[in-house]
Design a protein around this motif. Structure first.
Motif, PDB file in Angstrom:
ATOM      1  N   ARG A 197       0.829  -1.212   0.000  1.00  0.00           N
ATOM      2  CA  ARG A 197       0.000   0.000   0.000  1.00  0.00           C
ATOM      3  C   ARG A 197       0.862   1.260   0.000  1.00  0.00           C
ATOM      4  O   ARG A 197       0.367   2.367   0.082  1.00  0.00           O
ATOM      5  N   GLN A 229     -17.726  -0.818   5.121  1.00  0.00           N
ATOM      6  CA  GLN A 229     -16.289  -1.069   4.931  1.00  0.00           C
ATOM      7  C   GLN A 229     -15.771  -2.053   5.980  1.00  0.00           C
ATOM      8  O   GLN A 229     -14.985  -2.958   5.669  1.00  0.00           O
ATOM      9  N   ARG A 239     -13.860   9.204  -3.835  1.00  0.00           N
ATOM     10  CA  ARG A 239     -12.951   8.062  -3.968  1.00  0.00           C
ATOM     11  C   ARG A 239     -12.891   7.587  -5.425  1.00  0.00           C
ATOM     12  O   ARG A 239     -12.265   6.585  -5.737  1.00  0.00           O
ATOM     13  N   GLU A 257      -9.928   6.356  -7.659  1.00  0.00           N
ATOM     14  CA  GLU A 257      -9.442   4.979  -7.699  1.00  0.00           C
ATOM     15  C   GLU A 257      -9.549   4.386  -9.101  1.00  0.00           C
ATOM     16  O   GLU A 257      -8.813   3.474  -9.456  1.00  0.00           O
ATOM     17  N   GLN A 317      -7.990  -1.738  10.851  1.00  0.00           N
ATOM     18  CA  GLN A 317      -8.688  -0.876   9.891  1.00  0.00           C
ATOM     19  C   GLN A 317     -10.149  -0.669  10.308  1.00  0.00           C
ATOM     20  O   GLN A 317     -10.686   0.442  10.221  1.00  0.00           O
ATOM     21  N   LEU A 319     -12.199   2.863  11.305  1.00  0.00           N
ATOM     22  CA  LEU A 319     -13.522   3.240  10.782  1.00  0.00           C
ATOM     23  C   LEU A 319     -14.492   3.478  11.931  1.00  0.00           C
ATOM     24  O   LEU A 319     -15.251   4.453  11.932  1.00  0.00           O
ATOM     25  N   ALA A 348     -12.943   7.332  10.976  1.00  0.00           N
ATOM     26  CA  ALA A 348     -12.276   7.513   9.683  1.00  0.00           C
ATOM     27  C   ALA A 348     -13.304   7.357   8.565  1.00  0.00           C
ATOM     28  O   ALA A 348     -14.177   6.495   8.633  1.00  0.00           O
ATOM     29  N   ASP A 349     -13.206   8.221   7.554  1.00  0.00           N
ATOM     30  CA  ASP A 349     -14.078   8.045   6.390  1.00  0.00           C
ATOM     31  C   ASP A 349     -13.627   6.834   5.580  1.00  0.00           C
ATOM     32  O   ASP A 349     -14.430   6.099   5.038  1.00  0.00           O
ATOM     33  N   TRP A 350     -12.322   6.704   5.452  1.00  0.00           N
ATOM     34  CA  TRP A 350     -11.738   5.524   4.828  1.00  0.00           C
ATOM     35  C   TRP A 350     -10.300   5.387   5.298  1.00  0.00           C
ATOM     36  O   TRP A 350      -9.740   6.308   5.893  1.00  0.00           O
ATOM     37  N   VAL A 351      -9.727   4.231   5.037  1.00  0.00           N
ATOM     38  CA  VAL A 351      -8.377   3.942   5.512  1.00  0.00           C
ATOM     39  C   VAL A 351      -7.511   3.659   4.283  1.00  0.00           C
ATOM     40  O   VAL A 351      -7.486   2.559   3.760  1.00  0.00           O
ATOM     41  N   SER A 352      -6.831   4.695   3.837  1.00  0.00           N
ATOM     42  CA  SER A 352      -6.058   4.573   2.602  1.00  0.00           C
ATOM     43  C   SER A 352      -4.741   3.858   2.801  1.00  0.00           C
ATOM     44  O   SER A 352      -4.122   3.426   1.848  1.00  0.00           O
ATOM     45  N   TYR A 353      -4.315   3.774   4.030  1.00  0.00           N
ATOM     46  CA  TYR A 353      -2.993   3.220   4.264  1.00  0.00           C
ATOM     47  C   TYR A 353      -2.942   2.539   5.608  1.00  0.00           C
ATOM     48  O   TYR A 353      -3.292   3.130   6.627  1.00  0.00           O
ATOM     49  N   THR A 354      -2.554   1.292   5.598  1.00  0.00           N
ATOM     50  CA  THR A 354      -2.191   0.601   6.829  1.00  0.00           C
ATOM     51  C   THR A 354      -0.912  -0.153   6.540  1.00  0.00           C
ATOM     52  O   THR A 354      -0.811  -0.826   5.509  1.00  0.00           O
ATOM     53  N   ARG A 392      -9.967  11.513   7.189  1.00  0.00           N
ATOM     54  CA  ARG A 392     -11.236  12.122   7.573  1.00  0.00           C
ATOM     55  C   ARG A 392     -11.325  13.446   6.830  1.00  0.00           C
ATOM     56  O   ARG A 392     -10.372  14.239   6.868  1.00  0.00           O
ATOM     57  N   PHE A 441      -5.211  13.357   5.912  1.00  0.00           N
ATOM     58  CA  PHE A 441      -4.556  12.180   6.479  1.00  0.00           C
ATOM     59  C   PHE A 441      -3.933  12.476   7.848  1.00  0.00           C
ATOM     60  O   PHE A 441      -3.490  13.594   8.110  1.00  0.00           O
ATOM     61  N   THR A 459      -2.249  14.338   1.121  1.00  0.00           N
ATOM     62  CA  THR A 459      -1.743  12.998   0.822  1.00  0.00           C
ATOM     63  C   THR A 459      -0.993  12.470   2.040  1.00  0.00           C
ATOM     64  O   THR A 459      -0.600  13.221   2.929  1.00  0.00           O
ATOM     65  N   LEU A 460      -0.839  11.158   2.056  1.00  0.00           N
ATOM     66  CA  LEU A 460      -0.185  10.451   3.160  1.00  0.00           C
ATOM     67  C   LEU A 460       1.192  11.019   3.420  1.00  0.00           C
ATOM     68  O   LEU A 460       1.615  11.151   4.576  1.00  0.00           O
TER      69      LEU A 460
END
Lengths: 388, 388
Positions: A49, A201, B49, B52, B201, B205, B209-215, B250, B254, B324-325
């Motif tokens: 990732r 999710q 999103r 993607e 993850q 959430l 978190a709205d989404w988890v782009s990176y773990t 969120r 990030f 961005t991350l």
């Protein structure tokens, strides 16, 4: 050194590499330069990732013969070393003075004759994942070698999925199937759309997704207006239709399909629209064959919708699927890509119920010699109602 | 028309746009062409999103004066129409014949004089999110106008965060703080690393978190070897050190920090390494000031590690953070970017305990006039042990 690989056995990646090399030879390309995450994963099995960080470029060079060469940031050496690749060259990135350009140029110069051509995807659905200024510097260092468009080289190979790939996509689809089954457990009137997205999710993760790269959806009275907006805190109301769409990822392969539910009660026109979408998909499942063009698939779906007195939305009504959420071709009137056996595709008809109110439907299939084989479990024919 | 926006009030985006326009004027750029998701979100508030999908390019043109123009696929018109932008031009994408190139060229040609310059980010940490062949066609249509590098234009503006942005990043950090608190509830000997990643993850959430782009993460006896590999099914064992790192999102912002835990018991050298990392971070928190260079931050961290008899890993030891991350600058010996008030940064020292065995540590801060202010809740000084 023992052959090692991640996700798939090394033979799978060797086969892909040979297929690319045959396509390169047909097109007179002496090497292929890959910079995109999906292309690099396709050739190497390098799955991370870490692409989420835009800081560093990564390069894979596929020579005319022999195995690919990785030219990558040092931080990736350990993981790349666990793939089937053995020639891994690294630099300490990010380097504001020379972020891998010299190393990449030297690698390419040794593999490509002076009057040779370096293939690089430049066409539809591609982009160059390296700074443009570095690309210009690379061209300067490689002259008189030419950079040529290798979109076709990559896409004609990647678009035909191996049985390993089909099994991986089927597994991602099964994860989404199982997560969709749980939706009635956490959805109902008063639940906000953002809470629905979050819980959905988490359900995908609980069912085995490695990560959830894409969740979309919509909700509104008798249909929704838009399918790309993030969720807000609007509570669901009786009479809403809720749609959830996901690109969940397992082992680097996506699914991409959606499901609809009516909340409390289903409006007649939403119910009819759902039936039309279901029937249009049935038609495509029955009629699509290898040899059809992408635009034929668009026509089959729009005709099936029109025949039932409804209006298809603009935009594409399906597309390829695999290592990215969407791949070529696109089911649009202008896409003349030939559909071939082994392509994994989405069927994604949508209808406009009223201005600003649509319903979309999506299934994932692999195209076999005798037609599409479903990878997603078929949606119910009738719009399901939650909390009726 | 009433001013509308998403996430932030329109005035926030207007201010950003004016700052870009001042930077453009200083550099003689008559328009700015933006293609990257982060740049587009920064200027417009357009958050989705849908990025993607690599299928379609999206363009924002910032003219020398006045509001930005969106040149985007029709599918985004509705969502873009809810931002502060009012000039939204669309085409039906993906179009294999002309995927927005003519519309974009016409838009730019009307805004930029014939001898003018179109700025485009071409430098470190940037890439062009449109097909290269289309970019070449665009240049042809715009000649004699020139494309010039606008990396500096964008990065010098974006790197200074507004208080709205700092609050958003702080909120993402709080979500991760809360999720990290739950880790001892689901981690222990025998739990596999991939299960840990999935549950973590879901915890992010659940915390908002709205989404988890990176773990990312790692686990191994007394340290881990690599921090970018996906998780496998190896069970955690007593004596392992587990690290989890996340870029949870969120409202489009990030966080990016990690935490370490020993499983069952902590090896002495892992405990010492954790203490060194904590102390090195304390030193940076105490010493960093606006006016330092990115390479100074690298030196502060490496010196603090060396003083304590340990060895810093190669690679960068911190970076920018926001939409961005990872964002520029990078804490490396060669990055001479000036650190300025309002920058949000990660402090990310890492030490090598033995070959193939490292420990990493990370905090998120905003640089104030008098030094760094923490956005993440400070890690514990001592390596915490789960299930001691």
């Amino acid at each position: 050194m023992a052959e090692r690989s991640l996700i798939f056995p090394a033979v799978e990646f060797r086969r892909r590499c040979r297929a690319l090399q045959r396509a390169m030879a047909e097109r007179g390309q002496d090497a292929l330069l890959l910079t995109a995450a999906a292309d690099i994963y396709y050739v190497t099995g390098f799955l991370t990732r870490f692409w989420e960080s835009p800081a560093r470029p990564w390069f894979i060079v596929v020579p005319a013969e022999g195995d690919p060469v990785a030219v990558i940031p040092t931080i990736g050496a350990d993981l790349m070393g666990r793939t089937w690749l053995t020639d891994i060259r690294t630099w300490d990135a990010p380097d504001p003075v020379d972020d891998g350009v010299t190393l990449l140029a030297d690698t390419l110069a040794a593999l490509v004759p002076e009057r040779g051509a370096v293939g690089l995807p430049m066409g539809l659905e591609t982009s160059l994942r390296m700074p443009l200024a570095d690309y210009h510097a690379l061209i300067g260092k490689l002259t008189p070698r030419r950079m040529v468009d290798a979109t076709d080289t990559v896409q004609r190979v990647r678009e035909i999925k191996s049985e390993n790939e089909i099994a991986a996509i089927r597994r991602s689809c099964s994860i989404a199937d199982a997560a969709f089954d749980t939706v009635p457990d956490f959805v109902g009137p008063g639940i906000t759309l953002d809470a629905v997205f979050r819980t959905f999710q988490a359900a995908l993760l609980a069912q085995g997704a490695d990560w959830v790269s894409y969740t979309a959806g919509g909700a509104g009275q008798g249909g929704y207006g838009d399918v790309i907006s993030p969720a807000d805190a609007t509570p669901l109301r009786p009479g809403d239709v809720l749609m959830l769409d996901t690109g969940a990822v397992r082992d680097g392969y996506f699914c991409d399909f959606d499901r609809n539910w009516a909340i409390g009660r289903a409006a007649d026109d939403a119910r009819r629209a759902h039936a039309v979408l279901f029937e249009a998909t049935e038609t495509a499942l029955r009629e699509l064959r290898p040899g059809h063009l992408a635009c034929d698939a668009h026509r089959v779906l729009t005709d099936a919708i029109a025949t039932r007195g409804a209006t298809a939305c603009g935009g594409r009504l399906g597309h390829g699927l695999g290592i990215t959420l969407t791949e070529w071709p696109s089911f649009t009137p202008r896409d003349r890509t030939v559909l071939r056996e082994g392509m994994v595709l989405t069927l994604e008809p949508s209808v406009q119920i009223a201005p600003g109110r649509i319903l979309v439907h999506e299934e994932n299939v692999v195209l076999r010699a005798d037609g599409p084989e479903l990878l997603s479990r078929r949606a119910p024919a009738d719009l399901p109602v939650i909390g009726a």
